[in-house]
Design a protein around this motif. Structure first.
Motif, PDB file in Angstrom:
ATOM      1  N   ILE A  63       0.849  -1.192   0.000  1.00 42.03           N
ATOM      2  CA  ILE A  63       0.000   0.000   0.000  1.00 42.03           C
ATOM      3  C   ILE A  63       0.887   1.245   0.000  1.00 42.03           C
ATOM      4  O   ILE A  63       1.950   1.253   0.626  1.00 42.03           O
ATOM      5  CB  ILE A  63      -0.926  -0.017   1.247  1.00 42.03           C
ATOM      6  CG1 ILE A  63      -1.989   1.079   1.188  1.00 42.03           C
ATOM      7  CG2 ILE A  63      -0.120   0.069   2.531  1.00 42.03           C
ATOM      8  CD1 ILE A  63      -3.052   0.929   2.281  1.00 42.03           C
ATOM      9  N   GLN A  64       0.483   2.266  -0.708  1.00 41.21           N
ATOM     10  CA  GLN A  64       1.217   3.530  -0.650  1.00 41.21           C
ATOM     11  C   GLN A  64       0.808   4.340   0.575  1.00 41.21           C
ATOM     12  O   GLN A  64       1.596   5.072   1.148  1.00 41.21           O
ATOM     13  CB  GLN A  64       0.986   4.353  -1.931  1.00 41.21           C
ATOM     14  CG  GLN A  64       1.661   3.780  -3.164  1.00 41.21           C
ATOM     15  CD  GLN A  64       3.175   3.720  -3.057  1.00 41.21           C
ATOM     16  OE1 GLN A  64       3.788   4.454  -2.276  1.00 41.21           O
ATOM     17  NE2 GLN A  64       3.784   2.844  -3.829  1.00 41.21           N
ATOM     18  N   GLY A  65      -0.451   4.170   0.965  1.00 45.92           N
ATOM     19  CA  GLY A  65      -0.939   4.841   2.173  1.00 45.92           C
ATOM     20  C   GLY A  65      -1.382   6.260   1.929  1.00 45.92           C
ATOM     21  O   GLY A  65      -1.122   6.855   0.882  1.00 45.92           O
ATOM     22  N   GLY A  66      -2.081   6.788   2.919  1.00 51.85           N
ATOM     23  CA  GLY A  66      -2.521   8.176   2.848  1.00 51.85           C
ATOM     24  C   GLY A  66      -3.875   8.371   2.202  1.00 51.85           C
ATOM     25  O   GLY A  66      -4.473   9.439   2.305  1.00 51.85           O
ATOM     26  N   SER A  67      -4.400   7.337   1.535  1.00 56.42           N
ATOM     27  CA  SER A  67      -5.662   7.459   0.821  1.00 56.42           C
ATOM     28  C   SER A  67      -6.740   6.604   1.475  1.00 56.42           C
ATOM     29  O   SER A  67      -6.548   5.404   1.704  1.00 56.42           O
ATOM     30  CB  SER A  67      -5.483   7.036  -0.644  1.00 56.42           C
ATOM     31  OG  SER A  67      -6.731   6.758  -1.251  1.00 56.42           O
ATOM     32  N   TYR A  68      -7.865   7.210   1.751  1.00 53.20           N
ATOM     33  CA  TYR A  68      -9.012   6.507   2.330  1.00 53.20           C
ATOM     34  C   TYR A  68      -9.494   5.423   1.368  1.00 53.20           C
ATOM     35  O   TYR A  68      -9.791   4.297   1.781  1.00 53.20           O
ATOM     36  CB  TYR A  68     -10.118   7.519   2.608  1.00 53.20           C
ATOM     37  CG  TYR A  68     -11.375   6.949   3.209  1.00 53.20           C
ATOM     38  CD1 TYR A  68     -11.541   6.876   4.591  1.00 53.20           C
ATOM     39  CD2 TYR A  68     -12.428   6.512   2.401  1.00 53.20           C
ATOM     40  CE1 TYR A  68     -12.707   6.362   5.147  1.00 53.20           C
ATOM     41  CE2 TYR A  68     -13.596   6.002   2.944  1.00 53.20           C
ATOM     42  CZ  TYR A  68     -13.727   5.930   4.317  1.00 53.20           C
ATOM     43  OH  TYR A  68     -14.887   5.423   4.861  1.00 53.20           O
ATOM     44  N   GLU A  69      -9.557   5.758   0.096  1.00 51.20           N
ATOM     45  CA  GLU A  69     -10.051   4.818  -0.905  1.00 51.20           C
ATOM     46  C   GLU A  69      -9.131   3.608  -1.032  1.00 51.20           C
ATOM     47  O   GLU A  69      -9.598   2.459  -1.132  1.00 51.20           O
ATOM     48  CB  GLU A  69     -10.203   5.519  -2.262  1.00 51.20           C
ATOM     49  CG  GLU A  69     -11.349   6.517  -2.339  1.00 51.20           C
ATOM     50  CD  GLU A  69     -11.037   7.874  -1.697  1.00 51.20           C
ATOM     51  OE1 GLU A  69     -11.964   8.684  -1.504  1.00 51.20           O
ATOM     52  OE2 GLU A  69      -9.846   8.122  -1.385  1.00 51.20           O
ATOM     53  N   PHE A  88       4.209  -1.285   8.742  1.00 52.06           N
ATOM     54  CA  PHE A  88       5.619  -0.960   8.586  1.00 52.06           C
ATOM     55  C   PHE A  88       5.750   0.157   7.552  1.00 52.06           C
ATOM     56  O   PHE A  88       5.566  -0.058   6.359  1.00 52.06           O
ATOM     57  CB  PHE A  88       6.397  -2.199   8.147  1.00 52.06           C
ATOM     58  CG  PHE A  88       7.860  -1.956   7.857  1.00 52.06           C
ATOM     59  CD1 PHE A  88       8.628  -1.128   8.670  1.00 52.06           C
ATOM     60  CD2 PHE A  88       8.467  -2.550   6.760  1.00 52.06           C
ATOM     61  CE1 PHE A  88       9.972  -0.898   8.400  1.00 52.06           C
ATOM     62  CE2 PHE A  88       9.814  -2.339   6.489  1.00 52.06           C
ATOM     63  CZ  PHE A  88      10.569  -1.510   7.304  1.00 52.06           C
ATOM     64  N   GLY A  89       6.030   1.365   8.041  1.00 61.95           N
ATOM     65  CA  GLY A  89       6.147   2.485   7.112  1.00 61.95           C
ATOM     66  C   GLY A  89       6.136   3.807   7.853  1.00 61.95           C
ATOM     67  O   GLY A  89       6.287   3.866   9.076  1.00 61.95           O
ATOM     68  N   GLY A  90       5.926   4.872   7.095  1.00 60.29           N
ATOM     69  CA  GLY A  90       5.806   6.200   7.673  1.00 60.29           C
ATOM     70  C   GLY A  90       4.363   6.484   8.043  1.00 60.29           C
ATOM     71  O   GLY A  90       3.513   5.593   8.075  1.00 60.29           O
ATOM     72  N   GLY A  91       4.081   7.764   8.283  1.00 59.79           N
ATOM     73  CA  GLY A  91       2.755   8.155   8.740  1.00 59.79           C
ATOM     74  C   GLY A  91       1.639   7.776   7.783  1.00 59.79           C
ATOM     75  O   GLY A  91       0.547   7.400   8.216  1.00 59.79           O
ATOM     76  N   SER A  92       1.889   7.828   6.487  1.00 59.14           N
ATOM     77  CA  SER A  92       0.842   7.533   5.504  1.00 59.14           C
ATOM     78  C   SER A  92       0.414   6.071   5.557  1.00 59.14           C
ATOM     79  O   SER A  92      -0.781   5.759   5.536  1.00 59.14           O
ATOM     80  CB  SER A  92       1.330   7.882   4.089  1.00 59.14           C
ATOM     81  OG  SER A  92       1.557   9.262   3.956  1.00 59.14           O
ATOM     82  N   VAL A  93       1.402   5.178   5.621  1.00 60.40           N
ATOM     83  CA  VAL A  93       1.094   3.749   5.717  1.00 60.40           C
ATOM     84  C   VAL A  93       0.420   3.441   7.052  1.00 60.40           C
ATOM     85  O   VAL A  93      -0.585   2.730   7.108  1.00 60.40           O
ATOM     86  CB  VAL A  93       2.381   2.908   5.547  1.00 60.40           C
ATOM     87  CG1 VAL A  93       2.121   1.446   5.929  1.00 60.40           C
ATOM     88  CG2 VAL A  93       2.900   2.992   4.120  1.00 60.40           C
TER      89      VAL A  93
END
Length: 330
Positions: A63-69, A88-93
């Protein structure tokens, strides 16, 4: 007799090269699930392939993260109701995993690849929904496993954003106290104290310390304690005042000109001390610290608004949510 149940992390491990010992850490803390699913970005999976291969994940979701969809799309791949998600990742993930865990009623832990904000342990997720960044109330993680060696390899700018987000607790605490005096808003003194202490925990450092174990450990602990303050208050109030409303207003009004949340919050914090609270001593202390940490340099590179645009941002900030802050007095 009175009592209150407080949800605290079951696991808090911060150390060098501990990511590969995750199975052992979970076992030692009696955390057992039918499945353990890693949720991470394609880039991190490739970068840390050797470490990931040493762990017993039943599935790996990218996942790239940050997106609700995107978060809701990933949910369709999770069918086991007794699964532990590992973000495992930054804030977006991490924020995406928070939303997935909340909607599927699953437990999760965070394994941050950097420390750009307090997402590692907070009951709030910030995701872009239909093109706009929004906040969602979620449950906090079971625990945090922060590998200092992995975090040390993350971009300097992300760590500086984490510093800006953490230090801004000083502004949020001022606003909470102001709301108490002006509006009689209830203060949870335990949560307020934790927020203030965690916000001060990195103020002695300079940019030369940014790769040291001690700095990364203090930043990680500070962000966790800041998140715990929000859990105790059952609100983001201890760590989110007018400075966060300003950042949200930037996201709302100028979505193509945004930068890291922590840098926007730091910029808003300075603006409030100088122009609204007019606290010269606190402004100079903050400006000196941000200069020493090279956060001023990052803000000057990324944040450019005219005086008219700043007025528009602060006007919008007042309407973001029903929260009394220093902006409410103007």
């Amino acid at each position: 007799m009175y009592s209150k149940i407080i949800n605290v992390p079951i696991v808090l491990e911060i150390g060098e090269n501990i990511f590969i010992h995750m199975d052992e850490i979970l076992r030692r803390n009696h955390i057992f699930f039918n499945e353990k699913i890693l949720v991470t970005s394609p880039e991190l999976k490739e970068l840390y392939k050797q470490q990931v291969d040493l762990l017993s994940f039943d599935d790996i979701l990218l996942i790239q993260g940050g997106s609700y969809e995107e978060a809701h799309e990933v949910m369709g791949n999770i069918t086991n109701k007794d699964a532990l998600l590992v973000a495992f990742g930054g804030g977006s993930v991490i924020d995406a995993v928070k939303m997935i865990s909340n909607d599927l009623n699953l437990s999760y832990i965070t394994a941050p690849s950097t420390l750009s904000n307090d997402a590692i342990y907070s009951p709030i997720a910030r995701l872009v929904q239909k093109g706009k960044k929004q906040s969602f109330g979620v449950k906090a993680p079971l625990g945090i496993i922060a590998d200092i060696e992995i975090i040390r390899r993350s971009p300097r700018k992300l760590l500086l954003a984490g510093v800006g987000d953490l230090v801004s607790n000083a502004s949020a605490v001022k606003d909470w106290k102001l709301a108490n005096v002006e509006n009689g808003e209830h203060i949870n003194n335990f949560a307020l104290t934790l927020a203030a202490l965690s916000g001060n925990s990195v103020m002695s450092y300079s940019i030369d310390d940014i790769s040291t174990d001690r700095f990364i450990g203090d930043l990680a602990n500070g962000l966790v304690i800041s998140g715990l303050a929000m859990v105790l208050a059952n609100s983001s109030r201890p760590a989110s005042g007018a400075e966060h409303l300003i950042s949200h207003a930037i996201d709302d009004l100028y979505p193509t000109r945004t930068t890291l949340h922590g840098l926007q919050v730091a910029w808003g914090h300075l603006l409030l001390e100088r122009d609204y609270r007019q606290d010269h001593d606190d402004f100079e202390k903050l400006r000196t610290f941000f200069d020493r940490m090279k956060i001023i340099e990052e803000m000057e590179h990324d944040i450019h608004f005219s005086s008219d645009e700043i007025a528009r941002i602060t006007d919008r900030a007042k309407t973001i949510r029903d929260r009394y802050t220093i902006l409410s007095k103007f």
